[in-house]
Every structure is written in structure tokens, then in C-alpha cells.
Design a protein around this motif. Structure first.
Motif, PDB file in Angstrom:
ATOM      1  N   ALA A   1      38.517  37.384  21.274  1.00  8.27           N
ATOM      2  CA  ALA A   1      38.408  36.794  22.611  1.00  8.27           C
ATOM      3  C   ALA A   1      39.244  37.518  23.657  1.00  8.27           C
ATOM      4  CB  ALA A   1      38.813  35.315  22.543  1.00  8.27           C
ATOM      5  N   HIS A   2      40.377  38.086  23.260  1.00  6.22           N
ATOM      6  CA  HIS A   2      41.241  38.738  24.263  1.00  6.22           C
ATOM      7  C   HIS A   2      40.597  39.995  24.852  1.00  6.22           C
ATOM      8  CE1 HIS A   2      42.365  41.950  21.442  1.00  6.22           C
ATOM      9  NE2 HIS A   2      42.528  41.007  20.528  1.00  6.22           N
ATOM     10  N   SER A   3      39.510  40.496  24.228  1.00  6.67           N
ATOM     11  CA  SER A   3      38.829  41.679  24.732  1.00  6.67           C
ATOM     12  C   SER A   3      37.550  41.367  25.495  1.00  6.67           C
ATOM     13  CB  SER A   3      38.490  42.617  23.556  1.00  6.67           C
ATOM     14  OG  SER A   3      39.648  42.999  22.854  1.00  6.67           O
ATOM     15  N   VAL A   4      37.294  40.076  25.727  1.00  9.40           N
ATOM     16  CA  VAL A   4      36.032  39.650  26.313  1.00  9.40           C
ATOM     17  C   VAL A   4      36.269  39.172  27.746  1.00  9.40           C
ATOM     18  CG1 VAL A   4      34.133  37.998  26.087  1.00  9.40           C
ATOM     19  CG2 VAL A   4      35.079  39.075  24.067  1.00  9.40           C
ATOM     20  N   SER A   5      35.274  39.337  28.600  1.00 10.96           N
ATOM     21  CA  SER A   5      35.414  39.007  30.019  1.00 10.96           C
ATOM     22  C   SER A   5      35.475  37.502  30.261  1.00 10.96           C
ATOM     23  CB  SER A   5      34.231  39.575  30.807  1.00 10.96           C
ATOM     24  OG  SER A   5      33.039  38.872  30.477  1.00 10.96           O
ATOM     25  N   ASP A   6      36.011  37.133  31.428  1.00  4.07           N
ATOM     26  CA  ASP A   6      36.039  35.724  31.836  1.00  4.07           C
ATOM     27  C   ASP A   6      34.632  35.140  31.874  1.00  4.07           C
ATOM     28  OD1 ASP A   6      38.748  35.997  32.103  1.00  4.07           O
ATOM     29  OD2 ASP A   6      38.825  35.523  34.245  1.00  4.07           O
ATOM     30  N   GLY A   7      33.677  35.920  32.378  1.00  2.00           N
ATOM     31  CA  GLY A   7      32.318  35.416  32.502  1.00  2.00           C
ATOM     32  C   GLY A   7      31.708  35.055  31.162  1.00  2.00           C
TER      33      GLY A   7
ATOM     34  N   ASN B   1      38.678  27.053  31.214  1.00  2.00           N
ATOM     35  CA  ASN B   1      39.705  28.023  31.598  1.00  2.00           C
ATOM     36  C   ASN B   1      39.665  29.221  30.643  1.00  2.00           C
ATOM     37  OD1 ASN B   1      42.046  29.494  32.096  1.00  2.00           O
ATOM     38  ND2 ASN B   1      43.289  27.680  32.485  1.00  2.00           N
ATOM     39  N   PRO B   2      39.070  30.350  31.061  1.00  2.00           N
ATOM     40  CA  PRO B   2      38.979  31.515  30.169  1.00  2.00           C
ATOM     41  C   PRO B   2      40.337  32.008  29.676  1.00  2.00           C
ATOM     42  CG  PRO B   2      37.525  31.786  32.055  1.00  2.00           C
ATOM     43  CD  PRO B   2      38.367  30.584  32.338  1.00  2.00           C
ATOM     44  N   ASP B   3      41.374  31.927  30.512  1.00  2.00           N
ATOM     45  CA  ASP B   3      42.698  32.395  30.089  1.00  2.00           C
ATOM     46  C   ASP B   3      43.196  31.614  28.880  1.00  2.00           C
ATOM     47  OD1 ASP B   3      42.865  34.352  32.023  1.00  2.00           O
ATOM     48  OD2 ASP B   3      43.813  33.034  33.495  1.00  2.00           O
TER      49      ASP B   3
END
Length: 401
Positions: free
Chosen positions: A270-276, A185-187
Motif C-alpha cells: 500500500a505504501h507504493s500505491v497512489s491516493d486515488g 483517508n489514504p494516508d
């Protein structure tokens, strides 16, 4: 590097959620391929149930799924039980383990059957082969055993938990309890987390910073982390590395990535990085970060999710690379991941839902022939909706012949 692998060679399920019956042989790598809602995740969930039941308790594992009534398959036949039967192999042993759980009135359950058989091929210092081990429990009674003294039986506790105190059953317990199934879960992964030991990656990937930090503290772990970063750089061009970053009493991920015009890589949390990117990192860590003393089976749900299609080939290479060390099972509905002509049919199982019932099997005769003759890739068959399991009424496709 750990050299104590544990893998499943066959999985049989009955009345488990949407799966009425499944009999699947496994190699080092297996892809369960089918549309959304076909029941792929239920196969992995059965393996996760086994691991959770041994790590905690069967009661807790069932409660987390809504109770036995939510686990046993719902149908007009009203099955009152479900069963999971597994064949396995370790470095110097092989065997079988399984159990059947029956529902009782009031929402409860009982273990109506549980068995384990282990056959060793190693020899001790005295030159004698290790003694085989077995037990059979039926309706709360121990009806067969290999040891003269065995622990007592409980109707709602898997007997293997107690039997693991005996030398012959311990490798089986460690191997099955060590099975990990991930739904990343990226979120959650991008949120600051409380540090932990990092020995095991959480199912959702939430403690991934702790796992990377643990890897950095040993020579073998550094090699694993380097492999993770090498693949991540192929999937995300310009990526230089990833590490744990402290935020007071919290921790998060910090990525180093090239930025056009900059002399050196910039650092992003991490908060600036894409889900992918986060999902790709989670998949790679789940594949290559050794856990515990036994390298058990790893299951990953839809590892290609949120990735650019061009990265699918690299992801498949990573899955195959990891499967040389430990068994890997993934679910997928991505044609891009399957757009390769080098698939062995033993690596694929087609999954479909027919009338609400999940069917899992080797490719049907037409699909198997198309792949054997190199006429289509599995991805092309999936795009044209022709990646189908062999009919339950007919013979399975001779996929490996």
C-alpha cells in the motif's frame, strides 16, 4: 447474500450545525451536490450521530463533536436544541423514529423528546400479522407505549437502546445503528495496521486489509471481493487484484498490477500505491462488503476525490450498482461525476450555504427543467454554478413529476 435491507425514506433536521431546517426524501441513491463548505457533510454527520449514539451513547457521540454546543446551530436566534426525525423502511416493516436534544446550563444536555413507531406487514407461523410497536418519551417520562411492560427511561440515554430488547423495536435499532458514514483517508489506509475481525470497515478505511481478508473466507464474501476487484480494474487500468499481506504482527494491502515489459503482474504494498487507488478501493469496499445482519444505509463523503476524471463514470456505475442492494448517500462537488444524461432528478439534491445557513433541496425550477428536457447534464449546471436548490420561500421544483 444478505436479504435484510434497511433504508431511510425521509430525513428531517432542525438546528443541526449549519442546517436550520431540512426535509429530504430519499430513494435508493442520493447525491448531495454543492460547493465546499456548503454543509453537505453536516447532513451525513447527523445520520452518523444517530448510529454512534445507539452503538455507544448519546453523551459520547456529542462529546466526540465538542459537546451539544458545537452540534446545535449557532445563530442570532440562539436555538437551544436540535432534532433529528427519520422515516424508514425494512423488508417487512416501515415507521418513524426521532429525538430532540436540548442544551442545559453548564454545557450539558437532556433528551426532551424521543419517539418510535413501527408498522409490520409480515405474518408469523400462526398467520397473524406481527404486532405494531410504538413509544413516546417526553421530558424523561414515557407518555405512550404499545407494550404493557417497558424499560425505565433515562434523560441522557436514547430510549431505543433499552427498547431494542423488545422484539418490535429490534429491527429499527439494528437498522439505525448499522448506518455507516465514511470519510476515507489514504494516508491511514497505507499504514500497517493491527488485524481485527474485519466485520465493519472503519470510517477512515484503516482496517481495510482485515475486511478483505474476512471476505476471502466465505463464498458470498468471495463474490463481493470479486465485484470490488472488477470495478477497481476498470478504475485503475492494469490492476489485477488486491489482498491482505502479513507483516509480522501487522497487516497491510498488497496490489497486483501489470507493469510494461513484465511477464506477469508485479506486487506492490500500500505504501507504493497512489491516493486515488486507495480511495477507490475504500469506496468500493464500503459499497460492496456486506456488514452485520442488516444492510443499512451507507454514506460516503466525496467518493471521487483524488480519482482521475475519466474514472468518474465507472464510479457512478458502482454507486448505482451498490444501491440496488443497499441505500447509498454521497456528497460531491465534482462536475465529472455528474456528467451523465441519465440522472433521475430524485437522485439529486442541491446544497448551498446562504448567509451561513445550509439549504438542501430539489433543484430549482430552471435547473429541473434543463435536466428534464435534456438541455444540460447536472455536471454542466454545476460548472456554470446553476445547480441550485429551490428557494426556501417558493415552491420546490416539481423534479419528479
Amino acid at each position: 447474500m444478505q436479504d435484510n435491507p434497511f433504508s431511510l425514506t425521509r430525513v428531517r433536521l432542525r438546528h443541526y450545525r449549519s442546517i436550520a431546517e431540512a426535509d429530504v426524501e430519499l430513494g435508493r441513491l442520493l447525491l448531495l451536490v454543492g460547493p465546499n463548505g456548503s454543509g453537505k457533510s453536516n447532513f451525513l454527520d447527523a445520520l452518523r450521530l444517530v448510529a454512534e449514539s445507539l452503538q455507544t451513547s448519546l453523551d459520547q457521540a456529542l462529546r466526540s463533536r465538542g459537546g451539544v454546543g458545537e452540534v446545535r446551530r449557532r445563530s442570532t436566534g440562539h436555538p437551544t436544541h436540535f432534532s433529528i426525525d427519520l422515516d424508514f423502511r425494512g423488508s417487512d416493516y416501515e415507521g418513524e423514529y426521532g429525538f430532540e436534544v436540548a442544551a442545559v446550563r453548564g454545557g450539558g444536555f437532556r433528551i426532551s423528546r424521543e419517539y418510535c413507531g413501527v408498522r409490520f406487514d409480515s405474518r408469523g407461523d400462526d398467520g397473524n400479522r406481527s404486532a405494531d410497536a410504538r413509544f413516546l418519551v417526553e421530558s424523561g417520562r414515557l407518555v405512550d407505549q404499545s407494550e404493557s411492560v417497558m424499560p425505565p427511561v433515562g434523560e441522557q440515554r436514547l430510549y431505543l437502546v433499552s427498547a431494542a430488547g423488545l422484539e418490535g423495536f429490534r429491527p429499527v435499532f439494528d437498522g439505525l445503528a448499522g448506518i455507516s458514514v465514511f470519510n476515507l483517508n489514504p494516508d491511514v489506509m497505507r499504514q500497517p495496521q493491527t488485524p481485527d475481525s474485519g466485520e465493519f470497515l472503519h470510517r477512515d478505511g484503516s482496517n481495510i486489509a482485515s475486511v478483505l481478508h474476512r471476505l476471502q473466507r466465505s463464498q458470498g464474501g468471495k463474490a463481493d471481493k470479486s465485484r470490488i476487484e472488477d470495478y477497481l480494474q476498470l478504475i485503475v487500468p492494469g490492476m489485477h487484484g488486491v489482498s491482505r499481506s502479513e507483516l509480522g504482527n501487522w497487516e497491510t494491502l498488497e496490489f497486483a498490477q501489470e507493469v510494461p515489459g513484465a511477464k506477469g503482474p508485479w506486487r506492490f504494498q500500500a505504501h507504493s500505491v497512489s491516493d486515488g487507488t486507495l480511495r477507490a478501493l475504500g469506496v468500493l469496499v464500503s459499497l460492496f462488503a456486506g456488514t452485520g445482519q442488516t444492510l443499512s444505509t451507507v454514506g460516503i463523503e466525496e467518493p471521487e476525490s483524488a480519482l482521475h476524471p475519466a474514472a468518474a463514470g465507472v464510479l457512478l456505475d458502482a454507486l448505482r450498482d451498490a444501491s440496488e442492494r443497499r441505500q447509498v448517500i454521497v456528497t460531491s462537488h465534482s462536475p465529472d461525476l455528474l456528467d451523465r444524461s441519465d440522472f433521475d432528478l430524485s437522485e439529486l439534491r442541491a446544497v448551498r450555504s446562504v448567509g451561513g445557513e445550509t439549504r438542501i433541496g430539489q433543484l430549482d425550477a430552471a435547473g429541473a427543467l434543463a435536466l428534464r428536457e435534456g438541455l444540460y447534464t447536472p455536471g454542466e449546471l454545476l460548472r456554470s454554478d446553476q445547480l441550485l436548490p429551490a428557494s426556501a420561500a417558493g415552491p420546490a421544483a416539481e423534479a419528479d413529476r
